[in-house]
Design an enzyme around this catalytic site. Structure first.
Site, PDB file in Angstrom:
ATOM      1  N   GLY A  55      -3.760  10.160   5.105  1.00  0.00           N
ATOM      2  CA  GLY A  55      -4.326   8.848   4.795  1.00  0.00           C
ATOM      3  C   GLY A  55      -5.815   8.778   5.135  1.00  0.00           C
ATOM      4  O   GLY A  55      -6.349   7.703   5.412  1.00  0.00           O
TER       5      GLY A  55
ATOM      6  N   ASN B 146      -8.453   9.037   3.245  1.00  0.00           N
ATOM      7  CA  ASN B 146      -9.280   8.194   2.365  1.00  0.00           C
ATOM      8  C   ASN B 146      -9.134   6.717   2.716  1.00  0.00           C
ATOM      9  O   ASN B 146     -10.073   5.933   2.602  1.00  0.00           O
ATOM     10  CB  ASN B 146      -8.916   8.427   0.899  1.00  0.00           C
ATOM     11  CG  ASN B 146      -9.524   9.707   0.379  1.00  0.00           C
ATOM     12  OD1 ASN B 146     -10.646   9.729  -0.089  1.00  0.00           O
ATOM     13  ND2 ASN B 146      -8.784  10.800   0.521  1.00  0.00           N
TER      14      ASN B 146
ATOM     15  N   HIS C 279     -11.073  17.592   8.018  1.00  0.00           N
ATOM     16  CA  HIS C 279      -9.677  18.029   7.977  1.00  0.00           C
ATOM     17  C   HIS C 279      -9.453  19.213   8.934  1.00  0.00           C
ATOM     18  O   HIS C 279      -8.369  19.788   8.958  1.00  0.00           O
ATOM     19  CB  HIS C 279      -9.302  18.509   6.571  1.00  0.00           C
ATOM     20  CG  HIS C 279      -9.114  17.409   5.557  1.00  0.00           C
ATOM     21  ND1 HIS C 279      -8.571  16.188   5.856  1.00  0.00           N
ATOM     22  CD2 HIS C 279      -9.360  17.371   4.221  1.00  0.00           C
ATOM     23  CE1 HIS C 279      -8.502  15.444   4.756  1.00  0.00           C
ATOM     24  NE2 HIS C 279      -8.980  16.135   3.757  1.00  0.00           N
TER      25      HIS C 279
ATOM     26  N   ARG D 268       0.181  11.474  10.873  1.00  0.00           N
ATOM     27  CA  ARG D 268       1.234  10.856  10.036  1.00  0.00           C
ATOM     28  C   ARG D 268       2.513  11.665  10.228  1.00  0.00           C
ATOM     29  O   ARG D 268       2.442  12.867  10.542  1.00  0.00           O
ATOM     30  CB  ARG D 268       0.792  10.904   8.564  1.00  0.00           C
ATOM     31  CG  ARG D 268       1.727  10.221   7.591  1.00  0.00           C
ATOM     32  CD  ARG D 268       1.209  10.317   6.152  1.00  0.00           C
ATOM     33  NE  ARG D 268       1.997   9.493   5.251  1.00  0.00           N
ATOM     34  CZ  ARG D 268       1.822   9.424   3.939  1.00  0.00           C
ATOM     35  NH1 ARG D 268       0.877  10.146   3.348  1.00  0.00           N
ATOM     36  NH2 ARG D 268       2.579   8.647   3.196  1.00  0.00           N
TER      37      ARG D 268
ATOM     38  N   TYR E 277      -0.646   6.734  10.668  1.00  0.00           N
ATOM     39  CA  TYR E 277      -0.555   6.136   9.327  1.00  0.00           C
ATOM     40  C   TYR E 277       0.433   4.976   9.384  1.00  0.00           C
ATOM     41  O   TYR E 277       0.178   3.887   8.862  1.00  0.00           O
ATOM     42  CB  TYR E 277      -0.058   7.215   8.366  1.00  0.00           C
ATOM     43  CG  TYR E 277       0.130   6.783   6.933  1.00  0.00           C
ATOM     44  CD1 TYR E 277      -0.854   7.021   5.977  1.00  0.00           C
ATOM     45  CD2 TYR E 277       1.313   6.154   6.518  1.00  0.00           C
ATOM     46  CE1 TYR E 277      -0.672   6.633   4.650  1.00  0.00           C
ATOM     47  CE2 TYR E 277       1.498   5.762   5.200  1.00  0.00           C
ATOM     48  CZ  TYR E 277       0.498   6.009   4.268  1.00  0.00           C
ATOM     49  OH  TYR E 277       0.688   5.618   2.959  1.00  0.00           O
TER      50      TYR E 277
ATOM     51  N   PHE F  93      -3.338  -0.837  -0.024  1.00  0.00           N
ATOM     52  CA  PHE F  93      -3.060   0.196  -1.021  1.00  0.00           C
ATOM     53  C   PHE F  93      -3.350  -0.344  -2.426  1.00  0.00           C
ATOM     54  O   PHE F  93      -3.987   0.316  -3.243  1.00  0.00           O
ATOM     55  CB  PHE F  93      -1.606   0.671  -0.902  1.00  0.00           C
ATOM     56  CG  PHE F  93      -1.277   1.780  -1.843  1.00  0.00           C
ATOM     57  CD1 PHE F  93      -1.741   3.071  -1.616  1.00  0.00           C
ATOM     58  CD2 PHE F  93      -0.512   1.546  -2.975  1.00  0.00           C
ATOM     59  CE1 PHE F  93      -1.456   4.105  -2.495  1.00  0.00           C
ATOM     60  CE2 PHE F  93      -0.214   2.578  -3.859  1.00  0.00           C
ATOM     61  CZ  PHE F  93      -0.684   3.855  -3.621  1.00  0.00           C
TER      62      PHE F  93
ATOM     63  N   ARG G 217      -1.030   7.673  -4.616  1.00  0.00           N
ATOM     64  CA  ARG G 217       0.265   7.989  -5.235  1.00  0.00           C
ATOM     65  C   ARG G 217       1.256   6.877  -4.947  1.00  0.00           C
ATOM     66  O   ARG G 217       1.442   5.977  -5.732  1.00  0.00           O
ATOM     67  CB  ARG G 217       0.730   9.364  -4.714  1.00  0.00           C
ATOM     68  CG  ARG G 217       1.818  10.020  -5.526  1.00  0.00           C
ATOM     69  CD  ARG G 217       2.253  11.320  -4.877  1.00  0.00           C
ATOM     70  NE  ARG G 217       2.782  11.117  -3.524  1.00  0.00           N
ATOM     71  CZ  ARG G 217       4.058  10.877  -3.232  1.00  0.00           C
ATOM     72  NH1 ARG G 217       4.944  10.811  -4.187  1.00  0.00           N
ATOM     73  NH2 ARG G 217       4.446  10.698  -1.977  1.00  0.00           N
ATOM     74  N   LYS G 218       1.891   6.896  -3.760  1.00  0.00           N
ATOM     75  CA  LYS G 218       2.870   5.849  -3.437  1.00  0.00           C
ATOM     76  C   LYS G 218       2.409   4.981  -2.283  1.00  0.00           C
ATOM     77  O   LYS G 218       2.713   3.792  -2.230  1.00  0.00           O
ATOM     78  CB  LYS G 218       4.211   6.482  -3.093  1.00  0.00           C
ATOM     79  CG  LYS G 218       5.016   6.927  -4.292  1.00  0.00           C
ATOM     80  CD  LYS G 218       6.466   7.131  -3.911  1.00  0.00           C
ATOM     81  CE  LYS G 218       7.333   7.445  -5.108  1.00  0.00           C
ATOM     82  NZ  LYS G 218       8.684   7.826  -4.697  1.00  0.00           N
TER      83      LYS G 218
HETATM   84  P1  PAP Z   1      -6.553  13.863   1.023  1.00  0.00           P
HETATM   85  O1  PAP Z   1      -6.126  14.830   2.048  1.00  0.00           O
HETATM   86  O2  PAP Z   1      -6.311  14.377  -0.379  1.00  0.00           O
HETATM   87  O3  PAP Z   1      -7.919  13.341   1.242  1.00  0.00           O
HETATM   88  P2  PAP Z   1      -5.445  11.474   2.206  1.00  0.00           P
HETATM   89  O4  PAP Z   1      -6.374  10.403   1.811  1.00  0.00           O
HETATM   90  O5  PAP Z   1      -5.597  12.009   3.594  1.00  0.00           O
HETATM   91  O6  PAP Z   1      -5.508  12.661   1.142  1.00  0.00           O
HETATM   92  O7  PAP Z   1      -3.938  10.974   2.061  1.00  0.00           O
HETATM   93  C1  PAP Z   1      -3.426  10.544   0.844  1.00  0.00           C
HETATM   94  C2  PAP Z   1      -2.214   9.697   1.146  1.00  0.00           C
HETATM   95  O8  PAP Z   1      -2.641   8.426   1.682  1.00  0.00           O
HETATM   96  C3  PAP Z   1      -1.400   9.396  -0.097  1.00  0.00           C
HETATM   97  O9  PAP Z   1      -0.049   9.310   0.345  1.00  0.00           O
HETATM   98  P3  PAP Z   1       1.224   9.476  -0.639  1.00  0.00           P
HETATM   99  O10 PAP Z   1       1.039  10.757  -1.383  1.00  0.00           O
HETATM  100  O11 PAP Z   1       2.401   9.531   0.283  1.00  0.00           O
HETATM  101  O12 PAP Z   1       1.246   8.297  -1.528  1.00  0.00           O
HETATM  102  C4  PAP Z   1      -1.971   8.042  -0.487  1.00  0.00           C
HETATM  103  O13 PAP Z   1      -1.133   7.279  -1.337  1.00  0.00           O
HETATM  104  C5  PAP Z   1      -2.102   7.391   0.876  1.00  0.00           C
HETATM  105  N1  PAP Z   1      -3.019   6.236   0.858  1.00  0.00           N
HETATM  106  C6  PAP Z   1      -4.270   6.173   0.360  1.00  0.00           C
HETATM  107  N2  PAP Z   1      -4.783   4.940   0.515  1.00  0.00           N
HETATM  108  C7  PAP Z   1      -3.825   4.198   1.120  1.00  0.00           C
HETATM  109  C8  PAP Z   1      -3.742   2.827   1.537  1.00  0.00           C
HETATM  110  N3  PAP Z   1      -4.752   1.994   1.352  1.00  0.00           N
HETATM  111  N4  PAP Z   1      -2.600   2.428   2.132  1.00  0.00           N
HETATM  112  C9  PAP Z   1      -1.564   3.271   2.332  1.00  0.00           C
HETATM  113  N5  PAP Z   1      -1.580   4.573   1.953  1.00  0.00           N
HETATM  114  C10 PAP Z   1      -2.701   5.031   1.351  1.00  0.00           C
END
Ligand code: PAP
Length: 313
Positions: A68, A70, A128, A150, A213, A249, A269-270
């Protein structure tokens, strides 16, 4: 669009495009025993990074991919922007949104660190990397670090989808194949459990704050408030609500075309807790339980993760 987001979108687009013309076997390279996507990272930049001079007022977000980062990046950069607006004199310096670097400390070109030495404080960066691969000056200068973690089953799930959705990583035919490599430490960025146990060595330091997370998801307002307090950024109730709203999200996904370009479709994504239940077999679940027990049982970060709550069916 803010200049810094334009830079982000352009640079990420270039990496995604470069990776699409690469052969599957060229997509990953190994550095100090850990695999990284070659369209994003390079050994030259990792070497240049060693001499990066951190400042005590830098703001660092550390998180294994897919935890998470980003999301928390958005929260932290909003907080830094709020703090800069209130700092007398900061209007005359280069504004944070004019800084033409990707926020990832270890991504860019080898000259980036020289340019960064001229940027105004507070500089915000994301990493990272494991602590032993970060420049020594970060720990010597006691830079404040927000460490984001997470639950491992959702990290594996998110990383699997990422592998299959992004051009910079070689896709997998099946979840089972990915899982085997994930457990065997053969996926990019190395073992998440080793990452956690290395960071656990620093978890007691007062300049390091750990957040999960799951807790940001559970109570975003409390999380933003706690983070702001840790970095010494005063917030009005209105500012707090604004940050919380911008970081949901739904808002981030809706805005992702502007903030992340094409990459946004892959990234957001989710955004939920517990998606691992849609992929894991009982046997795979047990394997992660055992790995958690072996690496994290009784540790500070292990307790913080509330493993039984989030990782037991
Ligand atoms: P990265 O390593 O590619 O930079 P990163 O941002 O660390 O990815 O994590 C992405 C995850 O954070 C995604 O999870 P998922 O695949 O289980 O869906 C993404 O959906 C989730 N994410 C990004 N923004 C939010 C948000 N605002 N609230 C909750 N989850 C989020």
């Amino acid at each position: 669009m803010e200049k810094s987001r334009k830079t982000f979108v352009n640079k990420v687009d270039q990496m995604l495009a470069a990776a699409s013309s690469m052969h599957r076997d060229e997509l990953l390279f190994s550095y100090k025993g850990i695999l990284y996507p070659a369209a994003v990272y390079s050994p030259e930049v990792f070497q240049a990074l060693e001499s990066f001079e951190a400042r005590s007022d830098d703001v660092i977000l550390a998180g294994y991919p897919k935890t998470g980062t980003n999301w928390l990046s958005q929260i932290l950069s909003d907080l830094v922007a709020i703090s800069q607006k209130k700092t007398p004199g900061s209007e005359s310096s280069v504004k944070a949104e004019e800084v033409e670097e990707l926020p990832y400390l270890e991504v860019g070109d080898a000259e980036k660190y020289e340019r960064m030495s001229k940027y105004p404080s507070p500089r915000f960066m994301v990493t990272h990397l494991r602590p032993e691969n970060l420049p020594k000056s970060i720990f010597k200068n006691r830079v404040k670090i927000l460490l984001l973690i997470r639950n491992p089953k959702d990290v594996a799930t998110s990383l699997y989808h990422f592998y299959n959705d992004v051009t910079t990583l070689p896709s997998y035919e099946t979840w089972d194949d990915f899982f085997t490599d994930f457990v065997a430490k053969k996926t990019a960025w190395g073992s998440y459990f080793e990452y956690l146990s290395e960071w656990n060595k620093y978890a007691d330091q007062e300049n390091i704050m750990t957040i999960t997370y799951e807790e940001v998801k559970e109570n975003p307002a409390l999380a933003v408030k706690t983070i702001a307090t840790f970095f010494g950024i005063p917030l009005t109730e209105e500012e707090l609500q604004l940050v919380v709203e911008r970081c949901s999200f739904q808002s981030m996904k809706k805005n992702s075309e502007k903030t992340h370009g094409e990459f946004g479709n892959v990234l957001f994504r989710k955004g939920c807790v517990g998606d691992w239940k849609n992929l894991f077999t009982e046997d795979q679940s047990k394997k992660i339980d055992n790995a958690f027990e072996e690496h994290m049982a009784g540790t500070k970060l292990g307790k913080k993760l509330k493993y039984d709550l989030y990782c037991k069916a």
